[in-house]
Write an enzyme that holds these catalytic residues in place. Sequence first.
Site, PDB file in Angstrom:
ATOM      1  N   GLU A 198       0.846  -1.184   0.000  1.00  0.00           N
ATOM      2  CA  GLU A 198       0.000   0.000   0.000  1.00  0.00           C
ATOM      3  C   GLU A 198       0.885   1.240   0.000  1.00  0.00           C
ATOM      4  OE1 GLU A 198      -4.057   0.317   1.928  1.00  0.00           O
ATOM      5  OE2 GLU A 198      -2.761   1.218   3.448  1.00  0.00           O
ATOM      6  N   ALA A 219      -6.979  11.706   3.733  1.00  0.00           N
ATOM      7  CA  ALA A 219      -8.110  12.105   4.564  1.00  0.00           C
ATOM      8  C   ALA A 219      -9.102  12.929   3.754  1.00  0.00           C
ATOM      9  CB  ALA A 219      -7.628  12.885   5.779  1.00  0.00           C
ATOM     10  N   ARG A 277     -15.315   3.580   3.362  1.00  0.00           N
ATOM     11  CA  ARG A 277     -16.010   4.694   3.993  1.00  0.00           C
ATOM     12  C   ARG A 277     -15.094   5.891   4.086  1.00  0.00           C
ATOM     13  NH1 ARG A 277     -16.843   6.202  10.123  1.00  0.00           N
ATOM     14  NH2 ARG A 277     -14.655   6.488   9.700  1.00  0.00           N
ATOM     15  N   GLY A 278     -13.883   5.688   4.554  1.00  0.00           N
ATOM     16  CA  GLY A 278     -12.909   6.761   4.701  1.00  0.00           C
ATOM     17  C   GLY A 278     -12.905   7.322   6.109  1.00  0.00           C
TER      18      GLY A 278
END
Length: 135
Positions: free
Chosen positions: A17, A51, A107-108
């Site tokens: 990642e 974010a 979703r975050g």
Amino acid sequence: MKIKKILEQDKVTLSFEVFPPKKKDSIETVTAAAEKIAALKPDFMSITYGAAGTTAGFTAEIAESLKNDTGTIVLPHLTCIASTREHVDNMLKLYQEKNIENIMVLRGDMPKDGVICRDFPHASDLIGYIKQKTD
């Protein structure tokens, strides 16, 4: 190749990642590091969204670079908590323009200002919307 096909294979998979930088002037450093990781030949690499989608463009840029420069299968993220339909449409168009065929829908994280968008209350809502627009 679709990530689904990779995961259906009867073998151990390896993925990494990548976290995009917060500022544009660091993108070359992150891309160079990601390309070194890609040399390890993972089955795919995911690229986070930042974010509230604050680094969404960097996500797409890094994904495109990895795909084109290293041949790595990429899995950029797309979050729903702060995404409007217009933003999602723009991201889907951007990913399609870059020939990216996999998206990880999440979703975050809660935005720092606490303001969320109600267009997609759950990741499953965003998945349904994306499926209406593309495969």
